[in-house]
Design an enzyme around this catalytic site. Structure first.
Site, PDB file in Angstrom:
ATOM      1  N   VAL A  67     -11.880   2.907  13.528  1.00 11.14           N
ATOM      2  CA  VAL A  67     -13.114   3.634  13.869  1.00 11.14           C
ATOM      3  C   VAL A  67     -14.316   2.701  13.797  1.00 11.14           C
ATOM      4  CG1 VAL A  67     -14.604   5.571  13.281  1.00 11.14           C
ATOM      5  CG2 VAL A  67     -12.121   5.822  13.067  1.00 11.14           C
ATOM      6  N   SER A  68     -14.464   2.019  12.659  1.00 14.61           N
ATOM      7  CA  SER A  68     -15.632   1.129  12.521  1.00 14.61           C
ATOM      8  C   SER A  68     -15.520  -0.055  13.478  1.00 14.61           C
ATOM      9  CB  SER A  68     -15.787   0.668  11.077  1.00 14.61           C
ATOM     10  OG  SER A  68     -14.564   0.225  10.566  1.00 14.61           O
ATOM     11  N   TYR A  99       0.840  -1.211   0.000  1.00 13.80           N
ATOM     12  CA  TYR A  99       0.000   0.000   0.000  1.00 13.80           C
ATOM     13  C   TYR A  99       0.868   1.252   0.000  1.00 13.80           C
ATOM     14  CZ  TYR A  99      -3.644   3.274   1.605  1.00 13.80           C
ATOM     15  OH  TYR A  99      -4.521   4.324   1.728  1.00 13.80           O
ATOM     16  N   GLU A 144       4.184   1.780  -0.573  1.00 10.48           N
ATOM     17  CA  GLU A 144       5.068   1.984  -1.727  1.00 10.48           C
ATOM     18  C   GLU A 144       4.262   2.179  -2.998  1.00 10.48           C
ATOM     19  OE1 GLU A 144       7.982   2.796  -1.252  1.00 10.48           O
ATOM     20  OE2 GLU A 144       9.092   1.488   0.096  1.00 10.48           O
ATOM     21  N   PRO A 188       2.478   2.347  12.390  1.00  6.88           N
ATOM     22  CA  PRO A 188       3.106   3.633  12.740  1.00  6.88           C
ATOM     23  C   PRO A 188       2.818   4.050  14.189  1.00  6.88           C
ATOM     24  CG  PRO A 188       2.082   3.760  10.577  1.00  6.88           C
ATOM     25  CD  PRO A 188       1.640   2.456  11.182  1.00  6.88           C
ATOM     26  N   PHE A 212     -14.125  -0.271  16.506  1.00  5.16           N
ATOM     27  CA  PHE A 212     -14.441   0.092  17.899  1.00  5.16           C
ATOM     28  C   PHE A 212     -15.926   0.420  18.055  1.00  5.16           C
ATOM     29  CE2 PHE A 212      -9.981   1.641  19.542  1.00  5.16           C
ATOM     30  CZ  PHE A 212      -9.469   0.372  19.297  1.00  5.16           C
ATOM     31  N   THR A 266      -0.510   6.861  18.164  1.00  8.19           N
ATOM     32  CA  THR A 266      -1.488   7.937  17.934  1.00  8.19           C
ATOM     33  C   THR A 266      -1.960   7.987  16.486  1.00  8.19           C
ATOM     34  OG1 THR A 266       0.126   9.658  17.342  1.00  8.19           O
ATOM     35  CG2 THR A 266      -0.338   9.354  19.703  1.00  8.19           C
ATOM     36  N   ARG A 298     -10.892  -1.096   9.906  1.00  5.66           N
ATOM     37  CA  ARG A 298     -10.117   0.004  10.474  1.00  5.66           C
ATOM     38  C   ARG A 298     -10.652   0.346  11.859  1.00  5.66           C
ATOM     39  NH1 ARG A 298      -9.757   3.800   5.213  1.00  5.66           N
ATOM     40  NH2 ARG A 298     -11.615   2.612   4.677  1.00  5.66           N
ATOM     41  N   GLY A 327      -1.688   0.555  22.852  1.00  6.66           N
ATOM     42  CA  GLY A 327      -2.669   1.608  22.577  1.00  6.66           C
ATOM     43  C   GLY A 327      -2.093   3.015  22.683  1.00  6.66           C
TER      44      GLY A 327
HETATM   45  P1  NAD Z   1     -12.637   2.032   0.403  1.00  8.28           P
HETATM   46  O1  NAD Z   1     -12.000   0.707   0.484  1.00  8.28           O
HETATM   47  O2  NAD Z   1     -13.968   2.235   1.038  1.00  8.28           O
HETATM   48  O3  NAD Z   1     -12.760   2.515  -1.113  1.00  8.28           O
HETATM   49  C1  NAD Z   1     -11.911   2.085  -2.138  1.00  8.28           C
HETATM   50  C2  NAD Z   1     -12.763   1.844  -3.377  1.00  8.28           C
HETATM   51  O4  NAD Z   1     -11.921   1.474  -4.485  1.00  8.28           O
HETATM   52  C3  NAD Z   1     -13.749   0.688  -3.198  1.00  8.28           C
HETATM   53  O5  NAD Z   1     -15.016   1.064  -3.702  1.00  8.28           O
HETATM   54  C4  NAD Z   1     -13.144  -0.444  -4.036  1.00  8.28           C
HETATM   55  O6  NAD Z   1     -14.096  -1.368  -4.483  1.00  8.28           O
HETATM   56  C5  NAD Z   1     -12.474   0.342  -5.134  1.00  8.28           C
HETATM   57  N1  NAD Z   1     -11.358  -0.377  -5.793  1.00  8.28           N
HETATM   58  C6  NAD Z   1     -10.318  -1.007  -5.195  1.00  8.28           C
HETATM   59  N2  NAD Z   1      -9.489  -1.518  -6.129  1.00  8.28           N
HETATM   60  C7  NAD Z   1     -10.008  -1.193  -7.345  1.00  8.28           C
HETATM   61  C8  NAD Z   1      -9.616  -1.448  -8.677  1.00  8.28           C
HETATM   62  N3  NAD Z   1      -8.512  -2.151  -8.962  1.00  8.28           N
HETATM   63  N4  NAD Z   1     -10.396  -0.983  -9.686  1.00  8.28           N
HETATM   64  C9  NAD Z   1     -11.529  -0.291  -9.420  1.00  8.28           C
HETATM   65  N5  NAD Z   1     -11.956  -0.027  -8.156  1.00  8.28           N
HETATM   66  C10 NAD Z   1     -11.204  -0.474  -7.142  1.00  8.28           C
HETATM   67  O7  NAD Z   1     -11.568   3.061   1.008  1.00  8.28           O
HETATM   68  P2  NAD Z   1     -11.667   4.631   1.303  1.00  8.28           P
HETATM   69  O8  NAD Z   1     -11.375   4.829   2.721  1.00  8.28           O
HETATM   70  O9  NAD Z   1     -12.909   5.182   0.727  1.00  8.28           O
HETATM   71  O10 NAD Z   1     -10.403   5.152   0.479  1.00  8.28           O
HETATM   72  C11 NAD Z   1     -10.534   5.793  -0.786  1.00  8.28           C
HETATM   73  C12 NAD Z   1      -9.162   6.288  -1.237  1.00  8.28           C
HETATM   74  O11 NAD Z   1      -8.645   7.212  -0.297  1.00  8.28           O
HETATM   75  C13 NAD Z   1      -8.124   5.182  -1.387  1.00  8.28           C
HETATM   76  O12 NAD Z   1      -7.319   5.448  -2.513  1.00  8.28           O
HETATM   77  C14 NAD Z   1      -7.294   5.315  -0.126  1.00  8.28           C
HETATM   78  O13 NAD Z   1      -5.972   4.864  -0.325  1.00  8.28           O
HETATM   79  C15 NAD Z   1      -7.357   6.802   0.130  1.00  8.28           C
HETATM   80  N6  NAD Z   1      -7.141   7.106   1.552  1.00  8.28           N
HETATM   81  C16 NAD Z   1      -8.119   6.874   2.469  1.00  8.28           C
HETATM   82  C17 NAD Z   1      -7.887   7.153   3.812  1.00  8.28           C
HETATM   83  C18 NAD Z   1      -8.948   6.967   4.856  1.00  8.28           C
HETATM   84  O14 NAD Z   1      -8.654   7.215   6.029  1.00  8.28           O
HETATM   85  N7  NAD Z   1     -10.163   6.581   4.551  1.00  8.28           N
HETATM   86  C19 NAD Z   1      -6.637   7.626   4.207  1.00  8.28           C
HETATM   87  C20 NAD Z   1      -5.654   7.811   3.252  1.00  8.28           C
HETATM   88  C21 NAD Z   1      -5.921   7.559   1.918  1.00  8.28           C
HETATM   89  N1  UDP Z   2      -6.264  -0.673  15.709  1.00  4.31           N
HETATM   90  C1  UDP Z   2      -6.653  -1.211  16.929  1.00  4.31           C
HETATM   91  N2  UDP Z   2      -7.719  -2.052  16.942  1.00  4.31           N
HETATM   92  C2  UDP Z   2      -8.431  -2.382  15.831  1.00  4.31           C
HETATM   93  C3  UDP Z   2      -8.026  -1.824  14.586  1.00  4.31           C
HETATM   94  C4  UDP Z   2      -6.921  -0.971  14.577  1.00  4.31           C
HETATM   95  O1  UDP Z   2      -6.049  -0.925  17.967  1.00  4.31           O
HETATM   96  O2  UDP Z   2      -9.400  -3.159  15.936  1.00  4.31           O
HETATM   97  C5  UDP Z   2      -5.116   0.256  15.701  1.00  4.31           C
HETATM   98  C6  UDP Z   2      -4.057  -0.036  14.650  1.00  4.31           C
HETATM   99  O3  UDP Z   2      -3.108  -0.947  15.164  1.00  4.31           O
HETATM  100  C7  UDP Z   2      -3.461   1.349  14.426  1.00  4.31           C
HETATM  101  C8  UDP Z   2      -4.656   2.288  14.618  1.00  4.31           C
HETATM  102  O4  UDP Z   2      -5.607   1.541  15.371  1.00  4.31           O
HETATM  103  O5  UDP Z   2      -2.483   1.630  15.394  1.00  4.31           O
HETATM  104  C9  UDP Z   2      -5.277   2.738  13.325  1.00  4.31           C
HETATM  105  O6  UDP Z   2      -5.520   1.613  12.548  1.00  4.31           O
HETATM  106  P1  UDP Z   2      -6.303   1.652  11.166  1.00  4.31           P
HETATM  107  O7  UDP Z   2      -6.249   0.290  10.588  1.00  4.31           O
HETATM  108  O8  UDP Z   2      -7.618   2.292  11.352  1.00  4.31           O
HETATM  109  O9  UDP Z   2      -5.473   2.680  10.262  1.00  4.31           O
HETATM  110  P2  UDP Z   2      -3.906   2.893   9.958  1.00  4.31           P
HETATM  111  O10 UDP Z   2      -3.063   2.021  10.840  1.00  4.31           O
HETATM  112  O11 UDP Z   2      -3.750   2.567   8.538  1.00  4.31           O
HETATM  113  O12 UDP Z   2      -3.702   4.319  10.299  1.00  4.31           O
END
Ligand code: NAD
Ligand code: UDP
Length: 318
Positions: free
Chosen positions: A186-187, A143, A145, A271, A189, A208, A184, A205
């Site tokens: 949020v969902s 993811y 890279e 991280p 917890f 941050t 992830r 925990g």
């Molecule tokens: P999500 O998983 O809900 O949405 C990703 C969408 O992309 C899904 O609808 C999935 O079906 C589609 N998808 C995946 N691979 C595909 C492919 N090869 N071809 C066509 N569609 C494809 O995730 P999200 O949280 O909505 O994230 C959306 C974007 O934002 C992503 O690029 C993610 O890397 C970026 N992003 C999100 C967060 C966050 O906190 N939500 C943080 C940093 C970056």
């Molecule tokens: N995390 C956690 N419990 C869970 C899911 C995630 O403690 O059920 C932690 C995870 O180890 C990370 C933070 O919450 O330290 C955020 O994780 P998330 O997967 O939401 O996003 P990312 O690590 O990509 O920021």
């Protein structure tokens, strides 16, 4: 304008489609439904300005559009690690295909990058100048890279072919329409709290994160797309930083749940700290988040609570 949103059936993508439709645009939502859901976009299907295309961006596609938001990519660790080769193909080949399309039809393209380009950061808070600390061979690398290469491709198509680009580095964003099985924090917890199950904190925990409500992000992304004279990368997130343990306690509080906190093994390369420096977005775009954590979380809790009341099956969280 005619606007393509790849990943439009996902969590952020569906909010973006909704916003663009409300602003009067024609929206082409492209998705392969790996993590996205038809439920997220069902309300738009009857809108004559909305079109849905089932397609995988690892394959080329020819379309006539004015703007492209490239969001297609699984974003949750459990989902992007499920098929890591596919994940990196999506970021690398998918971005090449979208850039090729942008070049051909002279469309402006915005790439959804991520705070993960900073890896396990040693600079805190993270500014856009920081080059990051990413493990190139770890389980998060497909993811991290992939997104770093996507940024490189954006900059090279811009310098070499004059493609009109925007790069946004998104920090942890949450809100309604996150998938129940997203995995992830949020969902996970919120669902655990609503079901009265143990809340699974990974590690001690004390790591941050800084959580941004989705409406704020959409405002920032559309602002960046509409702004002249800036390519990015631009950080977008809410600088309010919290430990994951505090976050778990907050969710218990807000849901009034009797859930207990339990500790589970920390996944590798998780991280230790993350907080966006959003000075650039403030200065260049006049953007800052407006929705506080409590307000945003209440809306998100209401969303999942509603699903529960409707009798939706809650699978075990990942
Ligand atoms: P999500 O998983 O809900 O949405 C990703 C969408 O992309 C899904 O609808 C999935 O079906 C589609 N998808 C995946 N691979 C595909 C492919 N090869 N071809 C066509 N569609 C494809 O995730 P999200 O949280 O909505 O994230 C959306 C974007 O934002 C992503 O690029 C993610 O890397 C970026 N992003 C999100 C967060 C966050 O906190 N939500 C943080 C940093 C970056
Ligand atoms: N995390 C956690 N419990 C869970 C899911 C995630 O403690 O059920 C932690 C995870 O180890 C990370 C933070 O919450 O330290 C955020 O994780 P998330 O997967 O939401 O996003 P990312 O690590 O990509 O920021």
């Amino acid at each position: 304008m005619r606007i393509l949103v790849t990943g439009g059936a996902g969590f952020i993508g569906s909010h973006l489609c909704e916003r663009l439709l409300n602003d009067g645009h024609d929206v082409l939502c492209l998705d392969n439904f790996f993590t996205g859901s038809k439920k997220n976009i069902a309300p738009f299907l009857c809108n004559p300005n909305f079109e849905l295309i089932r397609h995988d961006i690892t394959h080329p596609i020819l379309l006539e559009v004015d703007r492209i938001y490239n969001l297609a990519c699984p974003a949750s660790p459990i989902h992007y690690q499920y098929n890591p080769v596919k994940t990196i193909k999506t970021s690398v080949m998918g971005t090449i295909h979208m850039l090729g399309l942008a070049k051909r039809v002279k469309a402006r393209i915005l790439q959804a990058s991520t705070s993960e380009v900073y890896g396990d950061p040693v600079v805190h808070p993270q500014t856009e100048e920081y080059w990051g600390n990413v493990n190139p061979i770890g389980i998060r690398s497909c993811y991290d890279e992939g997104k770093r290469v996507a940024e490189t491709l954006m900059m090279d198509y811009h310098r070499q072919n004059d493609v009109d680009i925007r790069i946004v580095r998104i920090f942890n964003t949450y809100g309604p329409r996150m998938a129940i099985c997203d995995g992830r924090v949020v969902s996970n917890f919120i669902i655990q709290a609503l079901k009265g199950e143990d809340i699974t904190v990974f590690g001690d925990g004390l790591q941050t994160r800084s959580f941004c409500y989705v409406d704020d992000l959409i405002e920032g992304m559309t602002g960046l797309m509409g702004c002249e004279g800036i390519t990015g990368p631009v950080n977008m997130g809410n600088p309010a930083e919290t430990t994951i343990l505090e976050f778990a306690e907050r969710i218990i509080d807000l849901t009034g749940s009797g859930s207990q906190i339990v500790f589970r093994q920390l996944p590798s390369d998780d991280p230790k700290q993350r907080q966006p420096d959003i000075s650039l977005a403030r200065e260049k775009l006049g953007w800052k988040p407006e929705v506080g954590l409590e307000t945003g979380l209440k809306k998100t809790i209401d969303y999942f609570d509603e699903l529960l009341k409707k009798g939706q099956e809650f699978p075990e969280v990942a």
